[in-house]
Design an enzyme around this catalytic site. Structure first.
Site, PDB file in Angstrom:
ATOM      1  N   GLU A  43      32.396  46.094  42.275  1.00  0.00           N
ATOM      2  CA  GLU A  43      32.509  45.002  43.249  1.00  0.00           C
ATOM      3  C   GLU A  43      31.178  44.941  43.981  1.00  0.00           C
ATOM      4  O   GLU A  43      30.815  45.867  44.704  1.00  0.00           O
ATOM      5  CB  GLU A  43      33.645  45.288  44.240  1.00  0.00           C
ATOM      6  CG  GLU A  43      33.667  44.326  45.413  1.00  0.00           C
ATOM      7  CD  GLU A  43      34.577  44.814  46.534  1.00  0.00           C
ATOM      8  OE1 GLU A  43      35.600  45.466  46.245  1.00  0.00           O
ATOM      9  OE2 GLU A  43      34.247  44.559  47.712  1.00  0.00           O
ATOM     10  N   ARG A  47      26.974  41.002  51.028  1.00  0.00           N
ATOM     11  CA  ARG A  47      26.578  41.385  52.389  1.00  0.00           C
ATOM     12  C   ARG A  47      25.074  41.467  52.545  1.00  0.00           C
ATOM     13  O   ARG A  47      24.586  41.758  53.642  1.00  0.00           O
ATOM     14  CB  ARG A  47      27.157  42.766  52.740  1.00  0.00           C
ATOM     15  CG  ARG A  47      28.658  42.802  52.709  1.00  0.00           C
ATOM     16  CD  ARG A  47      29.158  44.171  53.101  1.00  0.00           C
ATOM     17  NE  ARG A  47      30.531  44.337  52.669  1.00  0.00           N
ATOM     18  CZ  ARG A  47      31.225  45.441  52.829  1.00  0.00           C
ATOM     19  NH1 ARG A  47      30.687  46.477  53.433  1.00  0.00           N
ATOM     20  NH2 ARG A  47      32.462  45.519  52.394  1.00  0.00           N
ATOM     21  N   LYS A 131      43.904  43.719  48.033  1.00  0.00           N
ATOM     22  CA  LYS A 131      43.146  44.816  48.581  1.00  0.00           C
ATOM     23  C   LYS A 131      43.959  45.419  49.719  1.00  0.00           C
ATOM     24  O   LYS A 131      44.633  44.678  50.442  1.00  0.00           O
ATOM     25  CB  LYS A 131      41.862  44.266  49.213  1.00  0.00           C
ATOM     26  CG  LYS A 131      40.691  44.087  48.306  1.00  0.00           C
ATOM     27  CD  LYS A 131      40.156  45.408  47.921  1.00  0.00           C
ATOM     28  CE  LYS A 131      38.833  45.361  47.260  1.00  0.00           C
ATOM     29  NZ  LYS A 131      37.709  45.143  48.120  1.00  0.00           N
TER      30      LYS A 131
END
Ligand SMILES: O=C[C@H](O)COP(=O)(O)O
Ligand SMILES: CC(=O)C(=O)O
Length: 216
Positions: A43, A47, A131
């Site tokens: 993943e 960011r 998640k």
């Protein structure tokens, strides 16, 4: 929501390496180091400014690793992740606009949850794989077992993330509620920047060994 194919691939992988990368030039050697250690899913979080270029580079250079985009917070990022080649998307929280938009444009997506209300909202929006974030802070596997009990019969699955490491990952992977675990400890940003490929490979291999024992 995730497609069945991506859901199956995530379950098969068992471990998702969560990455924040500063320099896209490090993306391919980083993914190769993880792959040598036995990791089959990444993943790449949106960011850092390098994230989308890193996704493009991995898809081209290491096409057989399952690659998702993380920290998707806007519909523009859904488009950008898809265009860069991400095979799925995730976020720390649940944003119905993003879930609906990802469905519309065809990005398999799993939202983040941490309460029963979040789980119910995710189910209502068609998401059966979620998640769990921030997992360790909210009580880890003990909290997940209790919280998921009322929904277990609906065939839900979780990807716990937040505070996981070699010491606690086995407690999660031995539960059928857990599709896979995620963590940044496998390839920390500073280790990537230091190009510590052997160290990343060794950390990945240690985690893969623990996962195999936990699932056995
Ligand atoms: O914000 C979440 C992190 O990227 C993943 O959690 P972690 O660093 O505790 O593995
Ligand atoms: C934490 C997480 O799941 C994400 O940034 O996508």
């Amino acid at each position: 929501m995730l497609t069945q194919k991506i859901e199956d691939q995530i379950r098969e992988s068992g471990i998702i390496a969560v990455i924040a990368i500063e320099d896209a030039a490090d993306a391919v050697p980083m993914a190769q180091a993880l792959q040598r250690g036995g990791i089959t899913a990444i993943e790449l979080t949106l960011r850092t400014p390098a994230a989308l270029d890193a996704i493009r580079a991995i898809r081209e250079g290491v096409p057989d690793i399952l690659l998702g985009a993380g920290t998707i917070l806007t519909t523009e990022q859904v488009d950008a992740a898809l265009a860069a080649g991400a095979q799925f998307g995730v976020a720390p929280g649940l944003n119905s606009r993003i879930i609906e938009y990802a469905d519309k444009v065809g990005l398999p997506f799993a939202p983040g949850v941490m309460t029963p209300s979040d789980i119910e909202r995710a189910l209502e929006l068609g998401c059966k794989t979620m998640k769990l974030f921030p997992s360790e802070s909210i009580g880890g596997m003990k909290t997940l077992s209790t919280m998921a009990a009322p929904y277990k019969h609906l065939g839900i699955g979780f990807i716990p993330l937040g505070g996981l490491n070699e010491g606690n990952m086995a407690s999660y992977l031995s539960s059928p509620l857990v599709a896979a675990i995620g963590g940044s400890w496998l390839a920390k940003t500073d280790r990537i920047s230091a190009k510590d490929w052997d160290g990343i490979e060794a950390t990945a291999a240690a985690a893969v060994k623990i996962a195999a024992e936990a699932k056995a």
